[in-house]
Design an enzyme around this catalytic site. Structure first.
Site, PDB file in Angstrom:
ATOM      1  N   ASP A  66       0.818  -1.205   0.000  1.00 25.18           N
ATOM      2  CA  ASP A  66       0.000   0.000   0.000  1.00 25.18           C
ATOM      3  C   ASP A  66       0.857   1.263   0.000  1.00 25.18           C
ATOM      4  OD1 ASP A  66      -2.225  -1.564  -0.007  1.00 25.18           O
ATOM      5  OD2 ASP A  66      -2.823  -1.170   2.062  1.00 25.18           O
ATOM      6  N   ASP A  93      -1.787  15.843  20.817  1.00 23.67           N
ATOM      7  CA  ASP A  93      -0.490  15.541  20.204  1.00 23.67           C
ATOM      8  C   ASP A  93      -0.524  15.763  18.697  1.00 23.67           C
ATOM      9  OD1 ASP A  93       0.593  14.904  22.624  1.00 23.67           O
ATOM     10  OD2 ASP A  93       0.566  12.731  22.320  1.00 23.67           O
ATOM     11  N   THR A  97      -8.762   3.016   7.378  1.00 25.03           N
ATOM     12  CA  THR A  97      -8.191   1.765   7.901  1.00 25.03           C
ATOM     13  C   THR A  97      -6.689   1.909   8.167  1.00 25.03           C
ATOM     14  OG1 THR A  97      -7.961   0.977   5.615  1.00 25.03           O
ATOM     15  CG2 THR A  97      -9.900   0.248   6.846  1.00 25.03           C
ATOM     16  N   TYR A 139      -3.783   5.174   9.676  1.00 30.37           N
ATOM     17  CA  TYR A 139      -3.409   5.891  10.898  1.00 30.37           C
ATOM     18  C   TYR A 139      -4.636   6.334  11.694  1.00 30.37           C
ATOM     19  CZ  TYR A 139      -0.483   9.116  13.691  1.00 30.37           C
ATOM     20  OH  TYR A 139       0.170   9.769  14.703  1.00 30.37           O
ATOM     21  N   SER A 142      -5.924   3.600  13.967  1.00 31.69           N
ATOM     22  CA  SER A 142      -5.112   3.370  15.157  1.00 31.69           C
ATOM     23  C   SER A 142      -5.290   4.475  16.193  1.00 31.69           C
ATOM     24  CB  SER A 142      -3.629   3.258  14.779  1.00 31.69           C
ATOM     25  OG  SER A 142      -3.131   4.490  14.304  1.00 31.69           O
ATOM     26  N   GLN A 174       4.520   9.640   4.469  1.00 36.91           N
ATOM     27  CA  GLN A 174       5.690   9.556   3.598  1.00 36.91           C
ATOM     28  C   GLN A 174       6.366  10.900   3.354  1.00 36.91           C
ATOM     29  OE1 GLN A 174       3.969   7.680   0.136  1.00 36.91           O
ATOM     30  NE2 GLN A 174       4.226   5.625   0.972  1.00 36.91           N
TER      31      GLN A 174
END
Length: 299
Positions: free
Chosen positions: A70, A174, A185, A187, A190, A244
């Site tokens: 991905d 943060d 699905t 970052y 999470s 990235q």
């Protein structure tokens, strides 16, 4: 679908694709009288000196084949913004939410594609423009998410969010994640964000470790114009695109986020729907037989 005559091939960089895998695909396609344009990394792996710069390939081809996971696909998607080109991901990675056809299935899948047995999924991208003292200093794109993340030397940061020119809220956290349905699905998930079907027209705002427990994920229409202002007087933070690309963001900077005018066109061949992929990748339980769940007990 328009006839495919020219195909561009991208490979993941680290670790590089094995030469045998790449040659298997390239030679097979060339034997079908298709013109193949290799991105510089792919050409280097094959020992050829005719590689093209990555940003030139979407202008020259009808289809891009992405060999990797991905992460490789996300980079190619950003390069393809604004170009009417199809992208076929071939999964050589581990998770592979987006690239659901694997290398062993490539030939069979490509033959299906030639006979019209495939689907094209439009995937939304984000456009992010950074302003400093009212002046535009950079424009970026992301397929999964735009993340504003505190630096190593930073404490909790303060962000002010406006939607369609109207104040929504301020975050002490943060950081903040603005995600697409595709990125739901990644970052965002999470960080406690919801999973959205990629066909939905929405954006997700997920604070990262918010100071106030009342700060929760918000889902807004995809036509929304977001403005995020850094009101934290401290060291610069990072604006991260798909995990990235990174751009520093300083006190008073404003990041304007909206969806791009044109989506990315992802070719799906396997016939799996989004929920099948979720079950496989997230290891969800199997469907009970006849609607009845049977439990196994040890005696």
């Amino acid at each position: 679908m328009a006839k495919i005559n020219t195909i561009g091939i991208f490979c993941k960089h680290k670790p590089p694709v094995k030469r045998k895998v790449l040659e298997d695909i390239v030679f097979w396609l060339e034997n079908q009288s298709l013109k193949i344009i290799l991105e510089e990394t792919a050409a280097l792996i094959m020992g050829r000196d005719n590689g093209y710069p990555p940003d030139k390939i979407p202008l020259l081809v009808d289809l891009i084949i992405v060999l990797g996971g991905d992460g490789t696909l996300l980079g190619v998607a950003r390069l393809s913004v604004g170009h009417d080109v199809l992208i076929l991901p071939v999964n050589l990675g581990t998770l592979g939410f987006l690239a659901e056809i694997s290398f062993p299935d490539f030939r069979e899948g490509f033959e299906k594609m030639k006979t019209g047995i495939f689907q094209i999924e439009d995937r939304m991208l984000l456009n992010a423009t950074l302003f400093r003292s009212g002046k535009e200093i950079g424009e970026f794109h992301a397929m999964n998410e735009v993340s504003l993340i505190k630096g190593i030397d930073s404490g909790i940061i303060d962000l002010e969010v406006n939607i369609n020119g109207k104040y929504m809220t301020s975050y002490r956290a943060d950081g903040l994640i603005v995600a697409t349905p595709t990125g739901s699905t990644a970052y965002s998930l999470s960080s406690g964000g919801p999973i959205l079907d990629p066909s939905m027209n929405a954006m997700i705002l997920s604070p990262i470790c918010p100071f106030a427990l009342t700060n929760r994920t918000v889902v807004v229409p995809d036509g929304s114009q977001l403005e995020v202002k850094l009101v934290y007087k401290g060291p610069p933070i990072r604006c991260v695109l798909d995990g990235q690309e990174r751009e520093p963001m300083a006190f008073g900077d404003v990041l304007k986020i909206k969806k791009t005018d044109t989506p990315i066109k992802i070719v799906q061949i396997s016939g799996k729907n989004f929920y099948q992929v979720l079950r496989e990748k997230l290891h969800w339980g199997a469907k009970p037989e006849n609607g009845v769940r049977f439990e196994k007990y040890e005696e």
